[in-house]
Design a protein around this motif. Structure first.
Motif, PDB file in Angstrom:
ATOM      1  N   ARG A 256      -4.201   1.348 -11.262  1.00 22.07           N
ATOM      2  CA  ARG A 256      -3.355   0.042 -10.408  1.00 22.07           C
ATOM      3  C   ARG A 256      -2.169  -0.788 -11.433  1.00 22.07           C
TER       4      ARG A 256
ATOM      5  N   ASP B 188       0.824  -1.276  -0.038  1.00 25.27           N
ATOM      6  CA  ASP B 188       0.187  -0.066   0.091  1.00 25.27           C
ATOM      7  C   ASP B 188       0.864   1.063   0.351  1.00 25.27           C
TER       8      ASP B 188
ATOM      9  N   HIS C  45       1.742   2.584  -3.567  1.00 21.77           N
ATOM     10  CA  HIS C  45       0.525   3.406  -4.545  1.00 21.77           C
ATOM     11  C   HIS C  45       1.490   5.077  -4.734  1.00 21.77           C
TER      12      HIS C  45
ATOM     13  N   TRP D 216       1.097   1.542 -10.273  1.00 22.11           N
ATOM     14  CA  TRP D 216       1.495   0.224  -9.357  1.00 22.11           C
ATOM     15  C   TRP D 216       1.857  -0.988  -9.021  1.00 22.11           C
TER      16      TRP D 216
ATOM     17  N   CYS E  79       0.053  -7.191  -0.984  1.00 20.95           N
ATOM     18  CA  CYS E  79      -0.497  -6.591  -2.678  1.00 20.95           C
ATOM     19  C   CYS E  79      -2.022  -7.291  -2.979  1.00 20.95           C
TER      20      CYS E  79
ATOM     21  N   ASN F 281      -4.003   7.441  -6.017  1.00 22.03           N
ATOM     22  CA  ASN F 281      -4.923   5.922  -6.120  1.00 22.03           C
ATOM     23  C   ASN F 281      -4.941   6.161  -3.750  1.00 22.03           C
TER      24      ASN F 281
END
Length: 184
Positions: free
Chosen positions: A63, A41, A44, A66, A88, A48
């Motif tokens: 996405r 996370d 990101h 990322w 993830c 996002n």
């Protein structure tokens, strides 16, 4: 001199929808195996995080950058010859395939699976996380369970954290012995 090329170290991606325990289980697996842990996370892009915080589901276009950053983390760990556990969501098969490609096939996935009710209760109980519980249904709709995919072990989330970590490690070890986690 030995000219045999050494295989890159295995990366482990702990995956599943929000609230399943990716971070806690990932940290546990990493600690138990002397590996590094990366909280996916944190990779990101800010846009996002802002979208999710506003209750707006991410798109594939959101996405992909990322996932590429996660792939970069995996490649960097392999280049440094260190094992890596990374969290993830990896909700779709093509996302997991993108990570498999980044890892040159030297990757395993731990899929944390649980009921909507349990996931929702966990999301509602946590404090300070940017992902609102209102996005759970969108994640569940996006999820393509990795049933039958190579290099995946599944762990139910309806047990203690210690039991989840122990079971994940046991299943990873058993599958690695069978040759299920690397290219070749």
């Amino acid at each position: 001199m030995d000219f045999e090329q050494k295989a890159p170290p295995l990366a482990i991606v702990v995956m599943g929808v929000s609230g399943c325990g990716k971070s806690s289980v990932g940290e546990g697996i990493a600690t138990r195996n002397g590996m590094s842990f990366v909280e996916g996370d944190q990779l990101h892009p800010a846009a996002n995080v802002e979208k999710m915080a506003q209750g707006i589901p991410l798109t594939d276009d959101d996405r992909l950058p990322w996932l590429d950053r996660i792939g970069e983390e995996i490649r960097a760990a392999q280049k440094a010859s260190r094992g890596l556990v990374i969290s993830c969501s990896a909700l779709k098969r093509n996302y997991r395939d993108r990570l498999r490609q980044a890892a040159a096939g030297y990757v395993a996935f731990v899929f944390l699976e649980g009921s909507r009710d349990l996931l929702l209760a966990r999301m509602q109980a946590r404090k300070g996380h940017f992902m609102p519980a209102s996005l759970l249904d969108s994640q569940l709709q996006t999820l393509e369970p990795p049933t039958g995919e190579p290099g995946v072990v599944t762990v139910a989330i309806d047990m203690s954290l210690n039991d989840m970590v122990a079971l994940a490690c046991e299943r990873l070890s058993g599958a690695a012995v069978k040759g299920g986690f690397h290219a070749g």
